[in-house]
Every structure is written in C-alpha cells, then in structure tokens.
Design a protein around this motif. Structure first.
Motif, PDB file in Angstrom:
ATOM      1  N   VAL A 104       0.888  -1.168   0.000  1.00 37.31           N
ATOM      2  CA  VAL A 104       0.000   0.000   0.000  1.00 37.31           C
ATOM      3  C   VAL A 104       0.923   1.214   0.000  1.00 37.31           C
ATOM      4  CG1 VAL A 104      -1.840   1.253   1.203  1.00 37.31           C
ATOM      5  CG2 VAL A 104      -1.790  -1.252   1.297  1.00 37.31           C
ATOM      6  N   GLY A 105       1.100   1.819  -1.176  1.00 38.87           N
ATOM      7  CA  GLY A 105       2.023   2.953  -1.298  1.00 38.87           C
ATOM      8  C   GLY A 105       1.242   4.238  -1.519  1.00 38.87           C
ATOM      9  N   SER A 106       1.084   5.017  -0.449  1.00 36.16           N
ATOM     10  CA  SER A 106       0.288   6.245  -0.571  1.00 36.16           C
ATOM     11  C   SER A 106       1.186   7.442  -0.831  1.00 36.16           C
ATOM     12  CB  SER A 106      -0.521   6.464   0.713  1.00 36.16           C
ATOM     13  OG  SER A 106       0.344   6.768   1.786  1.00 36.16           O
ATOM     14  N   GLY A 107       0.663   8.413  -1.591  1.00 40.58           N
ATOM     15  CA  GLY A 107       1.411   9.643  -1.848  1.00 40.58           C
ATOM     16  C   GLY A 107       2.824   9.342  -2.326  1.00 40.58           C
ATOM     17  N   PRO A 108       3.838   9.954  -1.699  1.00 39.66           N
ATOM     18  CA  PRO A 108       5.224   9.768  -2.147  1.00 39.66           C
ATOM     19  C   PRO A 108       5.694   8.312  -2.061  1.00 39.66           C
ATOM     20  CG  PRO A 108       5.118  11.169  -0.168  1.00 39.66           C
ATOM     21  CD  PRO A 108       3.722  10.968  -0.631  1.00 39.66           C
ATOM     22  N   ASN A 109       5.099   7.513  -1.175  1.00 41.20           N
ATOM     23  CA  ASN A 109       5.503   6.103  -1.078  1.00 41.20           C
ATOM     24  C   ASN A 109       5.141   5.320  -2.345  1.00 41.20           C
ATOM     25  OD1 ASN A 109       6.517   6.496   1.478  1.00 41.20           O
ATOM     26  ND2 ASN A 109       4.639   5.847   2.516  1.00 41.20           N
ATOM     27  N   GLY A 110       4.182   5.823  -3.101  1.00 41.80           N
ATOM     28  CA  GLY A 110       3.803   5.169  -4.355  1.00 41.80           C
ATOM     29  C   GLY A 110       4.891   5.261  -5.411  1.00 41.80           C
ATOM     30  N   ALA A 111       5.858   6.141  -5.189  1.00 38.47           N
ATOM     31  CA  ALA A 111       6.959   6.301  -6.148  1.00 38.47           C
ATOM     32  C   ALA A 111       8.050   5.259  -5.939  1.00 38.47           C
ATOM     33  CB  ALA A 111       7.537   7.710  -6.039  1.00 38.47           C
ATOM     34  N   ARG A 135      -0.618 -18.661  -7.741  1.00 33.55           N
ATOM     35  CA  ARG A 135      -0.496 -17.327  -7.154  1.00 33.55           C
ATOM     36  C   ARG A 135      -1.344 -16.288  -7.877  1.00 33.55           C
ATOM     37  NH1 ARG A 135       2.830 -18.491  -2.569  1.00 33.55           N
ATOM     38  NH2 ARG A 135       3.165 -20.661  -3.102  1.00 33.55           N
ATOM     39  N   SER A 136      -1.762 -15.289  -7.132  1.00 42.03           N
ATOM     40  CA  SER A 136      -2.372 -14.105  -7.724  1.00 42.03           C
ATOM     41  C   SER A 136      -1.414 -12.939  -7.521  1.00 42.03           C
ATOM     42  CB  SER A 136      -3.715 -13.798  -7.052  1.00 42.03           C
ATOM     43  OG  SER A 136      -3.532 -13.498  -5.680  1.00 42.03           O
ATOM     44  N   ASP A 137      -1.557 -11.899  -8.341  1.00 44.39           N
ATOM     45  CA  ASP A 137      -0.704 -10.713  -8.261  1.00 44.39           C
ATOM     46  C   ASP A 137      -1.372  -9.646  -9.119  1.00 44.39           C
ATOM     47  OD1 ASP A 137       1.309  -8.827  -8.168  1.00 44.39           O
ATOM     48  OD2 ASP A 137       2.773 -10.027  -9.286  1.00 44.39           O
ATOM     49  N   CYS A 138      -1.905  -8.617  -8.485  1.00 46.45           N
ATOM     50  CA  CYS A 138      -2.618  -7.595  -9.264  1.00 46.45           C
ATOM     51  C   CYS A 138      -2.427  -6.232  -8.622  1.00 46.45           C
ATOM     52  CB  CYS A 138      -4.110  -7.932  -9.341  1.00 46.45           C
ATOM     53  SG  CYS A 138      -5.070  -6.737 -10.305  1.00 46.45           S
ATOM     54  N   THR A 139      -2.135  -5.234  -9.458  1.00 43.36           N
ATOM     55  CA  THR A 139      -1.982  -3.864  -8.967  1.00 43.36           C
ATOM     56  C   THR A 139      -3.034  -2.959  -9.585  1.00 43.36           C
ATOM     57  OG1 THR A 139       0.415  -4.187  -8.979  1.00 43.36           O
ATOM     58  CG2 THR A 139      -0.369  -1.933  -8.664  1.00 43.36           C
ATOM     59  N   ARG A 140      -3.635  -2.152  -8.746  1.00 43.98           N
ATOM     60  CA  ARG A 140      -4.451  -1.038  -9.200  1.00 43.98           C
ATOM     61  C   ARG A 140      -3.991   0.188  -8.416  1.00 43.98           C
ATOM     62  NH1 ARG A 140      -5.265  -4.003 -12.767  1.00 43.98           N
ATOM     63  NH2 ARG A 140      -7.248  -4.884 -13.500  1.00 43.98           N
ATOM     64  N   THR A 141      -4.135   1.374  -9.027  1.00 40.40           N
ATOM     65  CA  THR A 141      -3.785   2.615  -8.355  1.00 40.40           C
ATOM     66  C   THR A 141      -5.059   3.419  -8.163  1.00 40.40           C
ATOM     67  OG1 THR A 141      -1.585   2.568  -9.335  1.00 40.40           O
ATOM     68  CG2 THR A 141      -2.340   4.677  -8.454  1.00 40.40           C
ATOM     69  N   TYR A 142      -5.315   3.791  -6.935  1.00 40.45           N
ATOM     70  CA  TYR A 142      -6.543   4.496  -6.573  1.00 40.45           C
ATOM     71  C   TYR A 142      -6.206   5.919  -6.145  1.00 40.45           C
ATOM     72  CZ  TYR A 142      -8.175  -0.323  -6.265  1.00 40.45           C
ATOM     73  OH  TYR A 142      -8.472  -1.626  -6.547  1.00 40.45           O
ATOM     74  N   VAL A 143      -7.233   6.759  -6.144  1.00 40.82           N
ATOM     75  CA  VAL A 143      -7.106   8.081  -5.534  1.00 40.82           C
ATOM     76  C   VAL A 143      -8.158   8.125  -4.437  1.00 40.82           C
ATOM     77  CG1 VAL A 143      -7.338  10.561  -5.879  1.00 40.82           C
ATOM     78  CG2 VAL A 143      -6.203   9.154  -7.611  1.00 40.82           C
ATOM     79  N   VAL A 144      -7.786   8.678  -3.264  1.00 43.84           N
ATOM     80  CA  VAL A 144      -8.682   8.605  -2.109  1.00 43.84           C
ATOM     81  C   VAL A 144      -9.149   9.991  -1.665  1.00 43.84           C
ATOM     82  CG1 VAL A 144      -8.958   7.723   0.248  1.00 43.84           C
ATOM     83  CG2 VAL A 144      -7.440   6.534  -1.354  1.00 43.84           C
ATOM     84  N   GLY A 145     -10.444  10.154  -1.567  1.00 49.18           N
ATOM     85  CA  GLY A 145     -11.021  11.288  -0.844  1.00 49.18           C
ATOM     86  C   GLY A 145     -11.175  12.600  -1.582  1.00 49.18           C
ATOM     87  N   ILE A 204       4.765   4.357 -13.535  1.00 50.22           N
ATOM     88  CA  ILE A 204       5.417   5.667 -13.624  1.00 50.22           C
ATOM     89  C   ILE A 204       5.615   6.129 -12.189  1.00 50.22           C
ATOM     90  CG2 ILE A 204       5.152   8.096 -14.303  1.00 50.22           C
ATOM     91  CD1 ILE A 204       3.545   7.191 -16.723  1.00 50.22           C
ATOM     92  N   TYR A 205       6.862   6.485 -11.866  1.00 51.81           N
ATOM     93  CA  TYR A 205       7.198   6.820 -10.477  1.00 51.81           C
ATOM     94  C   TYR A 205       7.911   8.159 -10.432  1.00 51.81           C
ATOM     95  CZ  TYR A 205       6.364   1.822 -10.535  1.00 51.81           C
ATOM     96  OH  TYR A 205       5.799   0.586 -10.750  1.00 51.81           O
ATOM     97  N   LEU A 206       7.269   9.137  -9.792  1.00 50.35           N
ATOM     98  CA  LEU A 206       7.873  10.469  -9.670  1.00 50.35           C
ATOM     99  C   LEU A 206       8.422  10.631  -8.252  1.00 50.35           C
ATOM    100  CD1 LEU A 206       6.628  10.996 -12.411  1.00 50.35           C
ATOM    101  CD2 LEU A 206       5.563  13.068 -11.527  1.00 50.35           C
ATOM    102  N   PRO A 207       9.737  10.501  -8.082  1.00 46.71           N
ATOM    103  CA  PRO A 207      10.319  10.513  -6.729  1.00 46.71           C
ATOM    104  C   PRO A 207       9.875  11.735  -5.928  1.00 46.71           C
ATOM    105  CG  PRO A 207      11.992   9.958  -8.360  1.00 46.71           C
ATOM    106  CD  PRO A 207      10.759  10.361  -9.124  1.00 46.71           C
ATOM    107  N   GLY A 208       9.483  11.484  -4.681  1.00 50.57           N
ATOM    108  CA  GLY A 208       9.074  12.566  -3.789  1.00 50.57           C
ATOM    109  C   GLY A 208       7.635  13.014  -3.984  1.00 50.57           C
ATOM    110  N   GLN A 209       6.991  12.582  -5.075  1.00 51.87           N
ATOM    111  CA  GLN A 209       5.612  13.024  -5.321  1.00 51.87           C
ATOM    112  C   GLN A 209       4.619  11.878  -5.180  1.00 51.87           C
ATOM    113  OE1 GLN A 209       5.166  15.785  -8.704  1.00 51.87           O
ATOM    114  NE2 GLN A 209       7.378  15.663  -8.920  1.00 51.87           N
ATOM    115  N   HIS A 210       4.541  11.019  -6.192  1.00 49.90           N
ATOM    116  CA  HIS A 210       3.616   9.890  -6.171  1.00 49.90           C
ATOM    117  C   HIS A 210       3.953   8.994  -7.342  1.00 49.90           C
ATOM    118  CE1 HIS A 210       2.044  12.878  -8.853  1.00 49.90           C
ATOM    119  NE2 HIS A 210       1.471  13.573  -7.896  1.00 49.90           N
ATOM    120  N   GLY A 211       3.233   7.900  -7.468  1.00 56.22           N
ATOM    121  CA  GLY A 211       3.492   6.966  -8.565  1.00 56.22           C
ATOM    122  C   GLY A 211       2.229   6.205  -8.904  1.00 56.22           C
TER     123      GLY A 211
END
Ligand code: ZN
Ligand code: ZN
Ligand code: ZN
Length: 369
Positions: free
Chosen positions: A197-204, A234-244, A333-340
């Motif tokens: 679970v990579g939120s905000g900058p951790n998503g990068a 095995r399963s392995d799936c990524t989705r990227t969400y925006v919260v709130g 796509i990973y933008l260091p310090g911002q999000h990904g």
C-alpha cells in the motif's frame, strides 16, 4: 486438483536425457511441488525428490513426515517414498539412488550447505543448477494450471473490488494493509503473499511495502496484492486508486499515459512475439509522452507456483512467447518525492493475443475515502 505428476516426471526425464544430465535432486520448493504435488517445508531434515534420467524416481522424506508425503499426488500415483530415521545419513541415501551419476543437477533453491555436502560426498561428480531444465517445463502452463491461475485472479479481483472499504483518509497504510490481508483470505486464498500500500510519495517506490503514513485527501495509492490458492497457484494484481478528493493535475495526466501503455502492451502481446518486444512497446508509449526515465523496472514476470518465475518480460529476453505462458504486464510511472502509479494484470498468451485474468476497472477510480 491432482497434478498430472507422472507426465511431468516423464517430461523432465526427457529433458535430462537431451542435456546429458544423469540425476536431478529437488528439495522443498515450487519445483518439488510441481513435480510431486508435495508442499514440504525446507527444514534441517532432508526431503528430496531424486530423479534418475532413466529409472524410477524416489521421494526421500524424514520418517516423521511419512503421512504427509504419502498423501502427495506423486505417492498416490505410485512413486516410491523412502523414509530416513533420525540417525540415518539421508544425503548418502539420496545419492545411493543414483550411484553412477556423473552429472547431477539440483533445484535452484537448494541450500548452499546441501550443495557443498553433495560435492564433498561425491568429489568426482559435476553438480549444476537445474535452472532452465525445470523452468522450461514450468513456464508452459497446462490447462489445469491456467484454471488455477484464473481462480486465483478472480479471488484477488474480489479484494480490489472492495478497496473502498479499506482505503480511507486518516487511516495508515499499515491499518489498510491489515484489512486487505484479511480480505485476501476471506475471498478465497490460502495464504497472503504480499500487500503493498504505497500512498502519496511512497507510491513512487515500486517495492515499498507499508508504513505508518496516514492517507491524505487526494492521495494516489498504489495497491499491489497477491496470495496463493489451496493448490499453490499465485495471484498478483496492482491497481492505483485516488482517495477522498481529485488528484493533482500532473498525476491525472501521467495516469492516462500509463493506462495507454499497459493497454498497448496487452494488445501487442501474443504467442510468437519475444518477451522483450512486449517491454519495448510499452516503454515507447511512455517515452513518447516524456516519462521514459520514470519507468524503472521490467514490464513483468511469469507466475505460477511462484509469484516471480520465468518468463521475464524484460529487455534482453529474446524468448519467443508461446500459447499457455502466464505472466504479468505491469508498467509503472514513479515520480520521486511526489507519487506513482502502476497497473498490473496477469495474462495468458494465446495465438490471437492474451487473456487478461484480472478484470476490475483500470480507469482511474476516486474512492470516497
Ligand atoms: Zn514486483
Ligand atoms: Zn504485483
Ligand atoms: Zn507482479
């Protein structure tokens, strides 16, 4: 599901003959499970499948694990189970099954201490990693394996479909991950393999796991999750969400580019194209939009009894994909310090294209939070 272990043993023996390998030793690993249906733990007491190139294999197990071994698909299909007692020299017993072997291969995950002990016991024998001998079999999935992967994918999709319950503004990544792990089991997995679970900058950070960071309104959150079903697939799936709240404009812009790259790769991939070409077509979409330097990993990996196995979808891998191969397509796509952001589906190659096993929406979803 009973794996057709007898035919797998016959196929591995045919490959051994083709490569002049006299014996194969397999300790507890996905390779052992693939060849015997036996899901044993790697412990100090030796458990080993010994496969001679031209005679019947033997499953050597500690006497106290007899009941488990005898319930394995291999034993039920008639494979000999050989027991060793606490004071027996188990390694000598294993090597006695193949007394004249000059070239022995061992599974890639065998403990170094065991490999060195084999070399010490038989100084004239050449010992090599089985590597491609087994990967060549395992990456070509049988119909039953595809069915198991489909079932695993459906189970992880049900967890993604519930993500609005887990990702909330004010909740930490760790708290969300604990709820997600519970849902992975509740929706039909036997184990939880990983929860990212990579939120905000951790998503990068593509392999971030979780932290105590609290989710804030408008945060993009990368959620990459997987587990295994009872039969080990095995399963392995990524989705990227925006919260709130709506995300910032830069994120929305590159998310669209990423979506297009992943779709291009899924449309392009099929039996008959090389693994590296699938990576290239996605990388080109990202490069054309100016994001080349922010896609910092390979496009994907094979999946089966292990989450990461061959074929790897990476520049330099000229392997020609075949119908029945299972792998991930997961550009990011990973933008260091911002999000990904990352979008990941497991696919099965066929002659017309690929079947995507994961089917939850890939469009940007803003959860209420
Ligand atoms: Zn990964
Ligand atoms: Zn993943
Ligand atoms: Zn993956």
């Amino acid at each position: 599901m009973t794996a057709d272990v007898a035919s797998r043993i016959r196929r591995v023996q045919a490959s051994m003959v083709g490569q002049s390998v006299d014996a194969l030793l397999v300790t507890p690993s996905a390779d052992l499970r693939y060849l015997t249906g036996y899901d044993a733990r790697p412990l100090e007491r030796l458990t080993a499948l010994v496969v001679p190139a031209a005679s019947e294999p033997v499953l050597l197990v500690p006497a106290l694990e007899r009941a488990e071994a005898e319930r394995s698909a291999a034993a039920l299909a008639g494979m000999q189970v050989l027991l060793h007692e606490e004071t027996d020299d188990a390694l000598a017993m294993a090597l006695d099954v193949v007394p004249d072997a000059a070239l022995v291969t061992v599974d890639d995950h065998m403990w170094a201490a065991r490999v060195l002990a084999i070399q010490a016991a038989r100084p004239t024998v050449s010992v090599r990693a089985a590597g491609r001998l087994l990967a060549g079999l395992r990456m070509r999935k049988g119909r039953d394996e595809v069915a198991s992967l489909r079932q695993a994918a459906a189970a992880i999709d049900r967890v993604h479909a519930r993500m609005g319950e887990f990702l909330r503004v004010g909740r930490s990544e760790r708290e969300a991950a604990a709820l997600i792990a519970g849902a992975i089991l509740a929706e039909g997995h036997a184990t939880v393999d990983f929860v990212i679970v990579g939120s905000g900058p951790n998503g990068a950070s593509p392999h971030h796991s979780v932290s105590d960071r609290v989710i804030e309104p408008g945060d993009p959150v990368v959620v990459d999750i997987g587990g295994s079903t009872a039969d080990g697939y095995r399963s392995d799936c990524t989705r990227t969400y925006v919260v709130g709240a709506e995300p910032d404009a830069a994120f929305a812009e590159y998310y669209d580019v990423l979506l297009q790259a992943q779709r291009t790769q899924c449309d392009f991939a099929r039996a008959g194209v090389t693994a590296e070409s699938v990576d290239r077509v996605g990388r080109r979409v990202l490069a054309d939009a100016g994001y080349a330097e922010f896609f910092v990993h390979r496009t994907g990996h094979g999946i089966g009894l292990e989450t990461h196995e061959e074929p790897y979808i990476v520049e330099g891998n000229q392997l020609v994909l075949e119908a029945g191969m299972a792998f991930s397509i997961e550009p990011g796509i990973y933008l260091p310090g911002q999000h990904g952001a990352r979008i990941e589906d497991i696919v099965i190659a066929n002659h017309e294209g690929v079947e995507r096993l994961n089917t939850t929406t890939r469009e940007l979803s803003v959860l209420e939070g």
